[in-house]
Design a protein around this motif. Structure first.
Motif, short mmCIF file in Angstrom:
data_model
loop_
_atom_site.label_atom_id
_atom_site.label_comp_id
_atom_site.label_asym_id
_atom_site.label_seq_id
_atom_site.Cartn_x
_atom_site.Cartn_y
_atom_site.Cartn_z
N THR A 11 0.90 -1.37 -0.01
CA THR A 11 0.06 -0.16 0.00
C THR A 11 0.81 1.24 -0.07
O THR A 11 0.26 2.37 -0.45
N ALA A 12 2.22 1.01 0.26
CA ALA A 12 2.89 2.18 0.29
C ALA A 12 4.48 1.91 0.11
O ALA A 12 4.81 0.75 0.48
N ARG A 14 8.75 3.28 -1.53
CA ARG A 14 9.53 4.53 -1.65
C ARG A 14 9.84 4.36 -3.36
O ARG A 14 10.27 3.11 -3.87
N TYR A 232 0.33 9.67 -9.42
CA TYR A 232 1.61 10.29 -9.01
C TYR A 232 2.54 10.37 -10.25
O TYR A 232 2.24 9.55 -11.45
N ASP A 259 2.74 14.00 -6.27
CA ASP A 259 1.77 13.21 -5.69
C ASP A 259 0.60 13.47 -6.47
O ASP A 259 0.33 14.43 -7.48
N GLU A 279 7.70 8.90 -0.95
CA GLU A 279 6.96 7.66 -0.58
C GLU A 279 5.73 7.85 -1.63
O GLU A 279 5.26 8.80 -1.93
N ASP A 281 2.18 6.58 -1.84
CA ASP A 281 1.12 6.20 -0.81
C ASP A 281 0.00 5.66 -1.80
O ASP A 281 -0.94 6.53 -1.89
N ALA A 284 -3.53 5.97 0.18
CA ALA A 284 -4.01 7.32 0.22
C ALA A 284 -4.71 7.75 -1.31
O ALA A 284 -5.65 8.56 -1.30
#
Length: 348
Positions: A11-12, A14, A232, A259, A279, A281, A284
């Motif tokens: 889910t997240a 880098r 992103y 983002d 990151e 995400d 989110a």
């Protein structure tokens, strides 16, 4: 060309837009010497990615700059550039790049010129994503270019071989739905939009561009493509292009990650750098895409309004390139003809 992967979803994670120097092959003494430079470039990339991984925790994705292994042509005839700089999809260079993904366990996106057995004497500019197993999970071929062949230039034959899905591929992976945008195509909103229509969550943008603190067209476009699609943008720029005669640092710096709101999360200065890491995400992003609110722009799109205008209009024509018959002058001549026609029709 799109592919589903069976890895454990995250889910997240880098990502890094790796800012690396390009050493062009244009002045190599022979095609063999050119290939030596490409191999050396791959070795440098391997070393830089391995070192970056030691410093960036949770790293899953590396995006490399545009044509990092070769530089761009500066007038070489199409067949010469095929011999000097284009990679075979099943050739040594891609195999060595796959080794980098396997060795590091990372997704790696590389932009390169490549051959196609169905189009001898021509090459395409491709963004290719290799997964941690060294498998190719995405191959996107640039659709808009000023002085190079794209699938649009051979559209009918290209579609007959690869089908419609090959034009706007999206890879559904354990680190989200990945799609590639090449270089100046960040200025063409339709490319990002067509990818978003197919579920793209992370745009991988390999570029080689003038770095500026100003709001240059490309810098504006990176923010816009992120915000308007709720996605992103991981944009990697070169840290100089050496061996072409141009001032080497003309395309140096400004790699960045933006983002899904259009906010810059990380941005590199000039020189070789891993500073553009941040990151991604996904949880989110997905919450934002599913929220019924004004700034969630993607589900508010009314495509039926626009479709007739696109379907009924042609500016730059398809199918203008023939292998063995096309020189680089063809592209400027074709654009001039389009400009003259649009002016005569009172459109520009």
């Amino acid at each position: 060309m799109s592919q589903d992967l069976a890895g454990e979803p995250v889910t997240a994670f880098r990502a890094v837009a790796l800012q690396s120097a390009c050493h062009a092959v244009n002045r190599a003494e022979s095609p063999g010497a050119s290939r030596d430079l490409i191999r050396a470039a791959i070795d440098r990339v391997h070393d830089q990615i391995s070192a970056t991984q030691r410093f960036v925790g949770g790293l899953k994705l590396v995006v490399l700059p545009e044509y990092l292994l070769t530089g761009h042509p500066i007038g070489e005839p199409l067949p010469e550039w095929c011999e000097r700089a284009a990679l075979a999809p099943d050739g040594e260079e891609y195999a060595r790049l796959a080794d980098i993904s396997r060795d590091t366990g990372l997704f790696v996106c590389v932009n390169a010129y490549e051959l196609d057995e169905h189009f001898p004497g021509l090459y395409f500019q491709a963004s290719v994503v290799l997964d941690p197993r060294g498998e190719t999970v995405l191959r996107y071929r640039r659709l808009n270019s000023m002085f190079a062949v794209t699938p649009h230039d051979v559209l009918d034959r290209y579609l007959s071989i690869y089908g419609d899905d090959a034009l706007f591929p999206v890879a559904r992976t354990e680190i989200g739905n990945l799609a590639a945008i090449a270089s100046e195509e960040i200025l063409f909103p339709e490319v990002a939009r067509c990818l978003a229509m197919r579920g793209a969550e992370v745009f991988l943008h390999g570029s080689s561009e003038v770095c500026s603190a100003l709001l240059s067209p490309k810098n504006v476009a990176k923010l816009a493509r992120a915000a308007e699609n709720g996605a992103y943008v991981v944009s990697a720029n070169t840290s100089g292009v050496y061996g072409m005669g141009l001032p080497a640092e003309s395309a140096d710096g400004g790699s960045q990650i933006v983002d899904y709101r259009g906010t810059v999360l990380a941005k590199a200065g000039q020189g070789e750098s891993m500073a553009a890491n941040a990151e991604i995400d996904l949880a989110a992003l997905r919450r934002a895409r599913r929220a019924p609110e004004m700034m969630n722009l993607l589900p508010r799109q009314r495509f039926e309004l626009y479709a007739p205008s696109y379907a009924g209009t042609s500016f730059y024509p398809p199918n203008t390139v023939r292998a063995g018959e096309t020189t680089r002058a063809h592209f400027a001549t074709t654009q001039r003809a389009v400009i003259d026609r649009l002016a005569a029709d009172g459109l520009i």
